[in-house]
Scaffold this active site. Structure first.
Site, PDB file in Angstrom:
ATOM      1  N   GLU A 243     -33.941  70.405  66.920  1.00 48.07           N
ATOM      2  CA  GLU A 243     -32.478  70.329  67.107  1.00 48.07           C
ATOM      3  C   GLU A 243     -31.859  69.654  65.888  1.00 48.07           C
ATOM      4  OE1 GLU A 243     -31.924  67.938  70.671  1.00 48.07           O
ATOM      5  OE2 GLU A 243     -32.647  66.133  69.697  1.00 48.07           O
TER       6      GLU A 243
ATOM      7  N   ASP B  20     -25.429  60.759  66.816  1.00 46.08           N
ATOM      8  CA  ASP B  20     -25.279  62.101  66.233  1.00 46.08           C
ATOM      9  C   ASP B  20     -24.143  62.170  65.202  1.00 46.08           C
ATOM     10  OD1 ASP B  20     -27.166  62.815  68.267  1.00 46.08           O
ATOM     11  OD2 ASP B  20     -25.530  63.276  69.657  1.00 46.08           O
TER      12      ASP B  20
END
Ligand code: FUB
Length: 336
Positions: free
Chosen positions: A239, A32
């Protein structure tokens, strides 16, 4: 924490090109990656994956991360420094569990780290921590940001100095439980014919620790001006929001989750609406896909992750590759 120079960083004189699409570090698992250029140096704010032995489930309990490490480098291809623990779950007063994908911003001569974390009621909220250095260590505020929920904050600074936070993630990220900014634990995922759940945005106030306005939905439209349905799951938001500006247009980018695409949509305002334009990156190895986009030295880069080092979906490694625009502002699809 103490700084460690990564063993995977390239030796001086090697070309940056050779290090594109290779894990940026190998001594810890990272995911991420939210990249920013601060003081002329690239700082990466990733999740820090660890094998905690938490059993795998549909809500992502196996993504049981306990702290953050900040990585940095002079330029893409340069040696990567791991600055050690920047913030630990132990030092966050409201912590329950699971430090997921963070982001960072610079304002007011301070660095702000934004992070999703389940509170003591097991509800994801977004917290903020501050430091006078981009690599931390960061000190967490005693409470999460008021009115925040779900996961994956992206904090974007517009050219006029206004900051916006984009956030949200469905399934394990709990966004399906939030309607009109109210929590309802009984609300499940949308049915195929229902409109897809939308990401959220809120302007930050000048102090950078609160929303300046009620949280709004971010509309992503198809080329006929309609919202996607849940069944359009190769295009709809799941997301991993990111925002960047290119030639005066706002590019909202995100993951489609269960179909594993990174997509982009273009708009004329930070609030949208955004019109879907296509896939930036086709699926990587591993279930999750997540990214950030920055310009550095006249080139555009996509930071992302896959599971090359472990082969396990919850033990990921961050990478970077070049991103190319066409003359009309569309983005060339990357096949990792
Ligand atoms: O790393 C935990 C979660 O997995 C992130 O918050 C999501 O974006 C996905 O990458």
């Amino acid at each position: 924490g103490s700084a460690t120079d990564s063993t995977t960083a390239n030796a001086e004189g090697d070309t940056a090109q050779k290090y594109l699409s290779q894990p940026l570090v190998q001594h810890i698992y990272t995911a991420d990656p939210s990249a920013h250029v601060f003081n002329g140096r690239i700082y990466i704010y990733p999740s820090h994956d660890t094998a905690t032995g938490t059993p795998e489930d549909d809500l992502g309990s196996h993504f049981n991360m306990m702290d953050y490490h900040v990585l940095s480098m002079d330029s893409v291809g340069g040696p990567v420094t791991d600055h050690g623990v920047a913030l630990s779950v132990r030092d966050i007063p409201w912590a329950g569990r699971q430090l997921w994908a963070p982001d960072a911003a610079y304002a007011n001569n301070m660095y702000y780290l934004y992070f999703p974390l389940k509170d003591k009621q097991d509800i994801f909220r977004i917290g903020v921590a501050t430091s006078n250095k981009p690599e931390g260590p960061f000190t967490a505020e005693p409470q999460p940001i008021k009115g925040s929920y779900s996961i994956d904050p992206c904090v974007f600074r517009d050219d006029d100095g206004t900051f916006y936070m984009y956030f949200g993630g469905i399934w394990g990220g709990q966004l399906q439980r939030w309607n009109n900014n109210q929590y309802d634990s009984t609300k499940g995922n949308r049915q195929p014919e229902e409109t897809a759940i939308l990401p959220r945005v809120a302007r930050l106030d000048a102090g950078m620790k609160q929303f300046a306005e009620p949280v709004k939905e971010v509309k992503i439209l198809d080329d006929t001006g309609n919202l996607f349905k849940e069944k359009d799951n190769d295009k709809r938001f799941f997301e991993a929001s990111w925002m960047h500006k290119y030639k005066g247009k706002y590019y909202f980018t995100y993951s489609t989750g269960d179909t594993h695409n990174l997509c982009y949509a273009i708009g004329d305002s930070p609030y949208g609406p955004f019109t879907y334009k296509g896939v930036i990156m086709t699926p990587v190895e591993g279930w999750t896909t997540h990214h950030s986009i920055i310009e550095n030295g006249g080139k555009w880069y996509l930071f992302y992750h896959d599971v090359q080092l472990s082969g396990k979906t919850h033990l990921r490694n961050v990478k970077v590759t070049e991103l190319h625009y066409n003359d009309d502002g569309t983005i060339q699809t990357i096949h990792p």
